[in-house]
Design a protein around this motif. Sequence first.
Motif, PDB file in Angstrom:
ATOM      1  N   GLN A  79       0.874  -1.172   0.000  1.00  0.00           N
ATOM      2  CA  GLN A  79       0.000   0.000   0.000  1.00  0.00           C
ATOM      3  C   GLN A  79       0.912   1.224   0.000  1.00  0.00           C
ATOM      4  O   GLN A  79       1.837   1.313   0.802  1.00  0.00           O
ATOM      5  CB  GLN A  79      -0.880   0.024   1.252  1.00  0.00           C
ATOM      6  N   LEU A  80       0.659   2.148  -0.929  1.00  0.00           N
ATOM      7  CA  LEU A  80       1.463   3.361  -1.033  1.00  0.00           C
ATOM      8  C   LEU A  80       0.606   4.574  -0.689  1.00  0.00           C
ATOM      9  O   LEU A  80      -0.581   4.617  -1.009  1.00  0.00           O
ATOM     10  CB  LEU A  80       2.010   3.529  -2.453  1.00  0.00           C
ATOM     11  N   VAL A  81       1.234   5.533  -0.061  1.00  0.00           N
ATOM     12  CA  VAL A  81       0.590   6.809   0.210  1.00  0.00           C
ATOM     13  C   VAL A  81       1.585   7.899  -0.194  1.00  0.00           C
ATOM     14  O   VAL A  81       2.779   7.789   0.081  1.00  0.00           O
ATOM     15  CB  VAL A  81       0.138   6.934   1.684  1.00  0.00           C
ATOM     16  N   VAL A  82       1.079   8.907  -0.908  1.00  0.00           N
ATOM     17  CA  VAL A  82       1.936   9.983  -1.414  1.00  0.00           C
ATOM     18  C   VAL A  82       1.462  11.308  -0.835  1.00  0.00           C
ATOM     19  O   VAL A  82       0.288  11.673  -0.967  1.00  0.00           O
ATOM     20  CB  VAL A  82       1.917  10.037  -2.958  1.00  0.00           C
ATOM     21  N   GLU A 116       6.232  12.850  -1.781  1.00  0.00           N
ATOM     22  CA  GLU A 116       6.972  11.896  -0.962  1.00  0.00           C
ATOM     23  C   GLU A 116       6.125  10.626  -0.866  1.00  0.00           C
ATOM     24  O   GLU A 116       4.968  10.695  -0.471  1.00  0.00           O
ATOM     25  CB  GLU A 116       7.218  12.458   0.436  1.00  0.00           C
ATOM     26  N   MET A 117       6.717   9.493  -1.245  1.00  0.00           N
ATOM     27  CA  MET A 117       6.012   8.218  -1.259  1.00  0.00           C
ATOM     28  C   MET A 117       6.412   7.389  -0.031  1.00  0.00           C
ATOM     29  O   MET A 117       7.599   7.238   0.263  1.00  0.00           O
ATOM     30  CB  MET A 117       6.374   7.443  -2.522  1.00  0.00           C
ATOM     31  N   TYR A 118       5.376   6.862   0.633  1.00  0.00           N
ATOM     32  CA  TYR A 118       5.567   6.019   1.810  1.00  0.00           C
ATOM     33  C   TYR A 118       4.859   4.690   1.595  1.00  0.00           C
ATOM     34  O   TYR A 118       3.849   4.634   0.888  1.00  0.00           O
ATOM     35  CB  TYR A 118       4.974   6.683   3.061  1.00  0.00           C
ATOM     36  N   VAL A 119       5.353   3.639   2.234  1.00  0.00           N
ATOM     37  CA  VAL A 119       4.653   2.361   2.271  1.00  0.00           C
ATOM     38  C   VAL A 119       3.791   2.371   3.528  1.00  0.00           C
ATOM     39  O   VAL A 119       4.257   2.726   4.605  1.00  0.00           O
ATOM     40  CB  VAL A 119       5.635   1.171   2.290  1.00  0.00           C
ATOM     41  N   GLY A 120       2.534   2.017   3.357  1.00  0.00           N
ATOM     42  CA  GLY A 120       1.597   1.997   4.473  1.00  0.00           C
ATOM     43  C   GLY A 120       0.365   2.810   4.149  1.00  0.00           C
ATOM     44  O   GLY A 120       0.151   3.228   3.012  1.00  0.00           O
ATOM     45  N   THR A 121      -0.432   3.056   5.165  1.00  0.00           N
ATOM     46  CA  THR A 121      -1.671   3.794   4.956  1.00  0.00           C
ATOM     47  C   THR A 121      -1.545   5.269   5.324  1.00  0.00           C
ATOM     48  O   THR A 121      -2.406   6.064   4.977  1.00  0.00           O
ATOM     49  CB  THR A 121      -2.816   3.168   5.763  1.00  0.00           C
TER      50      THR A 121
END
Length: 156
Positions: free
Chosen positions: A76-79, A96-101
């Motif tokens: 799951q990606l959140v930007v 900025e891209m993060y893994v998670g919700t």
Amino acid sequence: MSTPRLPLFRETVRPEWIDYNGHLSEAYYVLVFGFATDALMERTGMDAEYRERTGCSMYTVESHVRYLRDVPDHAQLVVATRVLGAAGKKARFTHEMYVGTEPVADAGPVATIELLALHVDQAAGRATPFPGAVRERLTALAEQPPEWAGRSIAQP
């Protein structure tokens, strides 16, 4: 990371985006960032109706991507998006891209991108100033750049 003033963009990594090393292929980081740019355009009034009515759109003319960590299949990606400024016919922003919700500052982003875009009149084939309402929406969202923005690639 400061709290984003724009809604977060969310995407799930698809199996066809995974490369021969078992991680998200570099082109798909940029694809997800492109989707986040589309969301920024929609949220600031440059949606499909605007593009149809005016013949104008926003074109990326420069970008700087940093690939910081591998991303696995089905992640799951959140930007998080930050507008850094807009004036005349130019806009500068980051994703900025993060893994998670949710973005987790302690874990850090898996990738970042800084972009310079131009507002383009597609019929004329050249850049044109943002209309006042769009420029005002963009400038109202302006934040301080993250510490990594503005860097260039340098050889040691």
